[in-house]
Design a protein around this motif. Structure first.
Motif, PDB file in Angstrom:
ATOM      1  N   GLN A 141       0.953  -1.149  -0.165  1.00  0.00           N
ATOM      2  CA  GLN A 141      -0.075  -0.094   0.196  1.00  0.00           C
ATOM      3  C   GLN A 141       0.845   1.284  -0.068  1.00  0.00           C
ATOM      4  O   GLN A 141       1.720   1.351   0.800  1.00  0.00           O
ATOM      5  N   PHE A 142       0.595   2.029  -0.805  1.00  0.00           N
ATOM      6  CA  PHE A 142       1.332   3.387  -1.173  1.00  0.00           C
ATOM      7  C   PHE A 142       2.663   3.479  -1.696  1.00  0.00           C
ATOM      8  O   PHE A 142       3.376   2.450  -1.439  1.00  0.00           O
ATOM      9  N   SER A 143       3.037   4.130  -2.749  1.00  0.00           N
ATOM     10  CA  SER A 143       4.125   3.757  -3.501  1.00  0.00           C
ATOM     11  C   SER A 143       5.497   4.459  -2.726  1.00  0.00           C
ATOM     12  O   SER A 143       6.523   4.089  -3.279  1.00  0.00           O
ATOM     13  N   GLY A 144       5.641   5.270  -1.770  1.00  0.00           N
ATOM     14  CA  GLY A 144       6.640   5.593  -1.090  1.00  0.00           C
ATOM     15  C   GLY A 144       7.569   6.339  -1.981  1.00  0.00           C
ATOM     16  O   GLY A 144       7.313   7.241  -2.758  1.00  0.00           O
ATOM     17  N   GLY A 145       8.930   5.589  -2.003  1.00  0.00           N
ATOM     18  CA  GLY A 145      10.028   6.385  -2.504  1.00  0.00           C
ATOM     19  C   GLY A 145      10.058   5.889  -3.945  1.00  0.00           C
ATOM     20  O   GLY A 145      11.090   6.043  -4.502  1.00  0.00           O
ATOM     21  N   SER A 146       9.375   4.908  -4.583  1.00  0.00           N
ATOM     22  CA  SER A 146       9.425   4.498  -5.694  1.00  0.00           C
ATOM     23  C   SER A 146       8.283   4.762  -6.651  1.00  0.00           C
ATOM     24  O   SER A 146       7.201   4.986  -6.022  1.00  0.00           O
ATOM     25  N   ALA A 147       8.556   4.955  -7.922  1.00  0.00           N
ATOM     26  CA  ALA A 147       7.449   5.533  -8.614  1.00  0.00           C
ATOM     27  C   ALA A 147       6.721   4.296  -9.226  1.00  0.00           C
ATOM     28  O   ALA A 147       5.441   4.362  -9.858  1.00  0.00           O
ATOM     29  N   THR A 148       7.007   2.902  -9.029  1.00  0.00           N
ATOM     30  CA  THR A 148       6.396   1.911  -9.740  1.00  0.00           C
ATOM     31  C   THR A 148       6.244   0.942  -8.834  1.00  0.00           C
ATOM     32  O   THR A 148       5.286   0.065  -8.941  1.00  0.00           O
ATOM     33  N   GLN A 149       6.711   0.724  -7.539  1.00  0.00           N
ATOM     34  CA  GLN A 149       6.675  -0.285  -6.492  1.00  0.00           C
ATOM     35  C   GLN A 149       5.795   0.302  -5.289  1.00  0.00           C
ATOM     36  O   GLN A 149       6.250   1.424  -4.571  1.00  0.00           O
ATOM     37  N   GLU A 150       4.791  -0.347  -4.746  1.00  0.00           N
ATOM     38  CA  GLU A 150       4.137   0.048  -3.736  1.00  0.00           C
ATOM     39  C   GLU A 150       4.907  -0.812  -2.306  1.00  0.00           C
ATOM     40  O   GLU A 150       5.522  -1.553  -2.785  1.00  0.00           O
ATOM     41  N   VAL A 151       4.450  -0.198  -1.392  1.00  0.00           N
ATOM     42  CA  VAL A 151       5.386  -0.429  -0.224  1.00  0.00           C
ATOM     43  C   VAL A 151       4.728  -1.558   0.564  1.00  0.00           C
ATOM     44  O   VAL A 151       3.685  -1.438   0.848  1.00  0.00           O
ATOM     45  N   VAL A 152       5.552  -2.696   1.040  1.00  0.00           N
ATOM     46  CA  VAL A 152       4.874  -3.733   2.027  1.00  0.00           C
ATOM     47  C   VAL A 152       4.595  -3.142   3.203  1.00  0.00           C
ATOM     48  O   VAL A 152       5.142  -2.205   3.975  1.00  0.00           O
ATOM     49  N   LEU A 153       3.298  -3.523   3.807  1.00  0.00           N
ATOM     50  CA  LEU A 153       2.862  -2.695   4.972  1.00  0.00           C
ATOM     51  C   LEU A 153       3.863  -2.961   6.084  1.00  0.00           C
ATOM     52  O   LEU A 153       3.969  -1.944   6.907  1.00  0.00           O
ATOM     53  N   LEU A 154       4.486  -4.110   6.248  1.00  0.00           N
ATOM     54  CA  LEU A 154       5.333  -4.175   7.517  1.00  0.00           C
ATOM     55  C   LEU A 154       6.586  -3.322   7.204  1.00  0.00           C
ATOM     56  O   LEU A 154       7.411  -3.197   8.061  1.00  0.00           O
TER      57      LEU A 154
END
Length: 713
Positions: free
Chosen positions: A326-339
């Motif tokens: 959920q949510f892309s964080g610092g990557s334009a193409t990868q969402e961040v694993v919740l943990l």
């Protein structure tokens, strides 16, 4: 489980970092009765025992009855009973097996506990050889379903004040069981509403006009052929409850019901044919607590079951958190694993740390229980220690389980609220664990009283001058900690270096001193506050005690926190693998420092921590969370539960498959050049969108600008 190789998700692990040996850690956690636990887990993995969500109350009850009867034949549930009756006199082994039943269905665990841990065990521990021969076999085989009739509508925790009476009639050599008023109805009893044909009933024993206090009696309830109540007995169904609806809880009342004199379970008190009362324990108070003490296994079992449920909840939430993105964080193409989100780690990993601490503490409790009940170390002092330890741990673990299940449910979002994923159901079932087998708050009062008694015992042989000097020294010590002097010493010792301050906090001895010092100070302060009670009237003493009730309970909580930390520290010695021990030491530190952080106000008020070192507690916890994040999956996998025990689709690997499918879809789209262009990447400066007139800047909400999960809508 399919997640056993999913250790770190997106986290890059230094190959030189500590690694958890999952198999060896699992063997350590299974403990002394590991083979019995493994066998029990094979049994509860059988679909015949699994809870089916959505059953009606009647269907669930019928299923539990069938399961109990199956356990009686196949379940190895008689280990604590005498060899001559088919048992092995293995008290600890029996409870170790019982605790595992909660993974199948908490209603089954409690039903088994009522039948063998309360009803049959009361006959065993409160009765004599004649009762064992006459009554135990059918209770052990579940031919007779039994209720444990202690609690009344008007009295739960205060058992000594129950209203039901058993008055001896020497003319007929019978006891007359009477419910004198509505509040004396027996209530909330498992097996009472539908299935019970007998009960171990607790009542005030009266003979010759003298009330000898609460004793236990074997009372038939229903005609086994018709299941109708016997003459003089009535009852009601408690109906639908907030959880545990597989158990038929109900109420009972008695109107001049006669039972034979020999139905008194007379190990600790007997009535002769002529009505003469006798007991090997002359003190009524000590006799009462001795009788209740033989039933401590219920609290021991609930402690273990609550720890196991916390493990199951964390396995579900951490596995899901390692797969859900959920949510892309610092990557334009990868969402961040919740943990990988820091707050998600804050939600789950401190609770994981406390679960490990609670596990090691329960192991000690179970060992102590077995040693006392097997006769290995059965002394009055050992029994008192066992009862105090159970009274400290049962509240701690059951409250922790309820809190952990709620946190895990929320950490899994909407998926966590689905019954199929078990978290909401387990949370509902565990709710009542906080109040049965002893209300948690009342149990902590018992712990506090023991702490005060031990504190007073230290002064038993000291004259008044010695006590005065001790109190003066405690006052000076408290004054020292409350002045800037000690805080300045801490600050100077740290030299303003956060790393040095953190280094102090991660030392086991520092944590021990902080946790122990809090308990000792709290007990000393409340003891000083209560000292006038020794010279007061009963009314004034009770009022004084009531005014300081909260401090007593907080002291008991602090004592329980210390027990968990100490037993975790001892448990580390069982771990031979260096890498695993290193990780578990971090887990222990996380538990200890989380307790300290939770009580930072106390440490600051009492001058036990400087402001600088107090700030370091939180920053070092954050460092520990980062260190432990790569090991989270291994730490829950080491609990040893498979998919057949967890039975939660979101922890089955299905979420990983969904996430992988979505990532592959978007990757292929990007590589093909067919991916649509995001509107916000066009005309950023002018507000112009291709193919549309410039009518002003339009910035629609996106996942990056609005962190509300669409699932929650």
């Amino acid at each position: 489980m399919s997640s056993t190789t999913d250790r770190t998700a997106n986290v890059t692990v230094n190959p030189e970092a500590a690694i958890v040996d999952v198999e060896r850690l699992e063997n350590v956690l299974l403990g002394r009765w590991g083979d019995l636990r493994r066998a029990a887990r094979v049994r509860v993995a059988d679909p015949r025992f699994a809870k089916i969500e959505g059953l009606s109350m009647a269907e669930h009850r019928a299923r539990i009855v069938a399961q109990v009867k199956t356990l009686a034949v196949e379940g190895d549930v008689l280990r604590a009973f005498p060899v001559e009756l088919g048992g092995t006199e293995d008290d600890g082994g029996m409870l170790a097996g019982f605790e595992e039943l909660v993974a199948a269905d908490p209603s089954l665990q409690i039903a088994a506990g009522v039948q063998w841990g309360l009803f049959a065990s009361a006959i065993l521990h409160l009765g004599t050889a004649e009762h064992h021969r006459r009554l135990l076999p059918r209770a052990m085989s579940a031919e007779v379903f039994g209720a444990f009739a202690m609690t009344e509508t008007g009295h739960g925790s205060d058992v000594a004040s129950i209203g039901t009476t058993a008055t001896y009639d020497p003319a007929t050599e019978e006891f007359v069981i009477q419910t004198p008023f509505r509040a004396a109805w027996k209530d909330y009893l498992g097996n009472a509403a539908v299935n019970g044909t007998a009960a171990v009933l607790f009542a005030q024993l009266i003979t010759g006009g003298v009330n000898h206090g609460v004793h236990a009696f074997y009372v038939p309830l229903r005609d086994p052929a018709t299941m109708d109540f016997l003459p003089g007995i009535g009852g009601e169904d408690d109906g639908l409850k907030g959880g545990l609806n597989g158990l038929d809880n109900g109420r009972l009342h008695f109107d001049r019901v006669r039972i034979g004199r020999t139905n008194l379970l007379n190990r600790y008190g007997d009535v002769a044919v002529d009505g003469t009362y006798s007991s090997p324990i002359t003190s009524p108070g000590r006799r009462f607590f001795t009788m209740l003490g033989t039933l401590v296994q219920g609290r021991v079992s609930l402690d273990g079951a609550a720890v196991n449920v916390s493990k199951l909840g964390l396995m579900i939430a951490i596995t899901y958190g390692n797969q859900r993105r959920q949510f892309s964080g610092g990557s334009a193409t990868q969402e961040v694993v919740l943990l990988d989100h820091a707050e998600h780690q804050r939600r789950l990993l401190p609770r994981l740390a406390q679960t490990y601490a609670a596990h090691f503490a329960h192991d000690t409790l179970l060992e102590t229980f077995h040693d006392v009940f097997s006769g290995t170390t059965d002394t009055d002092e050992q029994r008192e220690d066992l009862e105090t330890l159970a009274a400290a741990l049962k509240p701690t673990s059951t409250w922790h389980a309820i809190d952990t299940l709620q946190a895990c449910r929320e950490a899994c979002g909407g998926a966590g609220f689905l019954s199929e994923n078990r978290l909401a159901s387990l949370r509902a079932d565990l709710d009542v664990y906080a109040t049965f087998e002893g209300d948690n708050t009342v149990l902590l009062q018992l712990v506090a009283k023991r702490l005060l008694a031990d504190y007073a015992r230290e002064f038993k042989d000291i004259d008044a001058g010695g006590v005065a000097r001790y109190v003066a020294n405690r006052a000076a010590d408290a004054a020292l900690h409350r002045t800037p002097l000690l805080r300045a010493v801490q600050t100077l010792a740290d030299g303003g270096d956060v790393r040095r301050s953190a280094g102090q906090l991660r030392e086991a001895e520092t944590q021990r001193e902080l946790l122990t010092g809090r308990v000792e100070t709290m007990v000393a302060e409340v003891a000083a506050a209560l000292r006038p009670a020794t010279r007061s009237s009963r009314e004034d003493a009770a009022a004084l005690f009531n005014n300081h009730q909260h401090e007593l309970i907080e002291a008991a909580r602090a004592h329980a926190d210390l027990i968990l930390w100490q037993e975790f520290t001892v448990g580390l010695e069982l771990i031979e693998d260096p890498g695993t021990r290193r990780v578990l030491t971090w887990v222990r530190d996380l538990y200890g420092l989380t307790v300290i952080e939770r009580n930072l106000a106390w440490y600051l008020i009492h001058g036990r921590l400087s402001a600088g070192r107090a700030r370091t507690v939180t920053s070092y916890i954050d460092r520990l969370l980062t260190r432990l994040r790569p090991h989270a999956q291994d730490l829950v996998n080491a609990f040893g539960y498979g998919a057949e025990h967890v039975r939660a689709p979101i922890a089955s690997g299905a979420e990983r498959a969904r996430q992988d499918e979505a990532r592959e879809y978007y990757r292929a789209q990007r590589e093909s050049g067919e991916a649509p262009v995001l509107e916000k990447s066009l005309g950023r400066e002018t507000g112009t969108v291709a193919g549309a007139p410039a009518v002003g800047v339009v910035r629609p909400a996106s996942a990056e600008s609005d962190p509300v999960d669409a699932e929650s809508a």
